[in-house]
Design a protein around this motif. Structure first.
Motif, short mmCIF file in Angstrom:
data_model
loop_
_atom_site.label_atom_id
_atom_site.label_comp_id
_atom_site.label_asym_id
_atom_site.label_seq_id
_atom_site.Cartn_x
_atom_site.Cartn_y
_atom_site.Cartn_z
N LEU A 8 -123.69 53.99 1.19
CA LEU A 8 -124.07 54.51 -0.12
C LEU A 8 -125.10 53.59 -0.75
O LEU A 8 -124.93 52.36 -0.74
CB LEU A 8 -122.85 54.59 -1.04
N HIS A 9 -126.14 54.17 -1.31
CA HIS A 9 -127.16 53.41 -2.03
C HIS A 9 -127.12 53.84 -3.50
O HIS A 9 -127.36 55.02 -3.81
CB HIS A 9 -128.56 53.70 -1.48
N PHE A 10 -126.83 52.90 -4.38
CA PHE A 10 -126.78 53.17 -5.82
C PHE A 10 -128.04 52.61 -6.47
O PHE A 10 -128.32 51.40 -6.37
CB PHE A 10 -125.54 52.55 -6.44
N VAL A 11 -128.79 53.46 -7.11
CA VAL A 11 -129.98 53.03 -7.84
C VAL A 11 -129.56 52.79 -9.28
O VAL A 11 -129.04 53.70 -9.95
CB VAL A 11 -131.11 54.09 -7.79
N VAL A 12 -129.76 51.56 -9.75
CA VAL A 12 -129.27 51.18 -11.07
C VAL A 12 -130.38 50.55 -11.89
O VAL A 12 -131.40 50.09 -11.36
CB VAL A 12 -128.07 50.21 -10.98
N ARG A 13 -130.15 50.51 -13.17
CA ARG A 13 -131.11 49.90 -14.09
C ARG A 13 -130.38 48.91 -14.99
O ARG A 13 -129.23 49.15 -15.38
CB ARG A 13 -131.76 50.99 -14.95
N ARG A 14 -131.03 47.80 -15.27
CA ARG A 14 -130.47 46.89 -16.26
C ARG A 14 -130.66 47.51 -17.64
O ARG A 14 -131.77 47.91 -18.01
CB ARG A 14 -131.17 45.53 -16.22
N CYS A 15 -129.58 47.61 -18.37
CA CYS A 15 -129.66 48.17 -19.71
C CYS A 15 -130.52 47.28 -20.60
O CYS A 15 -130.42 46.04 -20.53
CB CYS A 15 -128.26 48.31 -20.32
N VAL A 16 -131.36 47.88 -21.41
CA VAL A 16 -132.24 47.10 -22.30
C VAL A 16 -131.41 46.47 -23.40
O VAL A 16 -130.53 47.09 -23.96
CB VAL A 16 -133.32 48.03 -22.89
#
Length: 269
Positions: free
Chosen positions: A261-269
């Motif tokens: 599984l590959h999870f694409v995530v973002r650091r919350c601003v």
């Protein structure tokens, strides 16, 4: 990660370089590059955490990113140095370190990161959570990362062809319906398998925002033998399937039954 994991990858360093040349594992690489091209920023600084021998680092460098490699295995990191130089490329840095020790990386210094192996070799939940928190720390606000886990559900499907003899014990079979941790005697080395919902919960609890997730093998998951046959006997069909699998790796009907599984995530601003 333990010395068992480090020893395993030191011993398998050359094999790990060749792994993504395997016709079936090439599906994983195609899907990962699809996600990088779709979700990473167009430029910037990237750290490849758990870089192995540098296969993905080379692809990132070709795309113009500034890349730092962080890898537990000194032998794999040395292969990466050689292969990157042979490709006429130059990385920003090489760090031989355990992924649970990301303190050598500055806060808010990265536009993107790959964490493509460490999370499925950390059998302690707090250690995984620490890697996730540290990944959030080193990303710039809004920075993107791809995080990889081994999927219990997809491994069960693959196991029907690859290691069905282990299912003579029904307890071993049903273990794949949930998360499980395997020591170096039961797994290929110490490894952690999880399910998509549990991985998502772990990621979000660490303060990372989920953008999307994908199954690295897409609709070809569990079909390694047939993929190998098509690679040998009908290269055009293989090429078409490879492209289609990458382009559909995020499709809900496929991703939950893949091995990785590959999870694409973002650091919350």
């Amino acid at each position: 990660m333990s010395e068992f994991v480090k020893t395993y990858y030191n011993e398998q360093a050359e094999r790990e370089w060749d792994r993504l040349n395997n016709p079936y594992n090439a599906v994983e690489m195609a899907s990962t590059l699809w996600l990088i091209d779709r979700y990473f920023p167009g430029e910037g600084a990237v750290c490849d955490i758990g870089s192995g021998p540098g296969r993905y680092a080379i692809e990132l460098l070709k795309r113009g990113y500034g890349v730092t490699l962080l890898e537990l295995s000194e032998k794999e990191l040395e292969i990466a140095r050689v292969k990157i130089a042979e490709a006429g490329l130059a990385a920003d840095g090489y760090i031989c370190e355990n992924a649970i020790n990301l303190n050598k990386l500055r806060s808010e210094s990265l536009d993107a990161a790959l964490v493509m192996g460490p999370l499925y070799h950390l059998i302690d939940r707090e250690q995984r959570s620490e890697v996730l928190r540290q990944t959030a720390r080193i990303l710039k606000p809004g920075g993107t990362a791809i995080l990889s886990y081994i999927n219990s559900w997809g491994t069960l499907k693959a196991g029907v062809l690859e290691f069905s003899e282990t299912f003579r014990n029904s307890d071993d079979l049903y273990a794949y319906f949930d998360e499980q941790s395997l020591d170096a005697e039961r797994g290929f080395t110490e490894c952690y398998f999880t399910t998509p919902p549990k991985a998502i919960r772990e990621i979000e609890e660490a303060g990372l925002e989920l953008i999307t997730y994908a199954g690295a093998e897409s609709f070809l998951a569990g079909l390694a033998r047939e993929v190998h046959r098509l690679y040998r006997e009908d290269p055009l069909v293989y090429s078409n399937l490879l492209r289609a699998a990458a382009e559909t790796c995020e499709a809900p009907q496929y991703r939950d039954a893949t091995e990785h599984l590959h999870f694409v995530v973002r650091r919350c601003v």
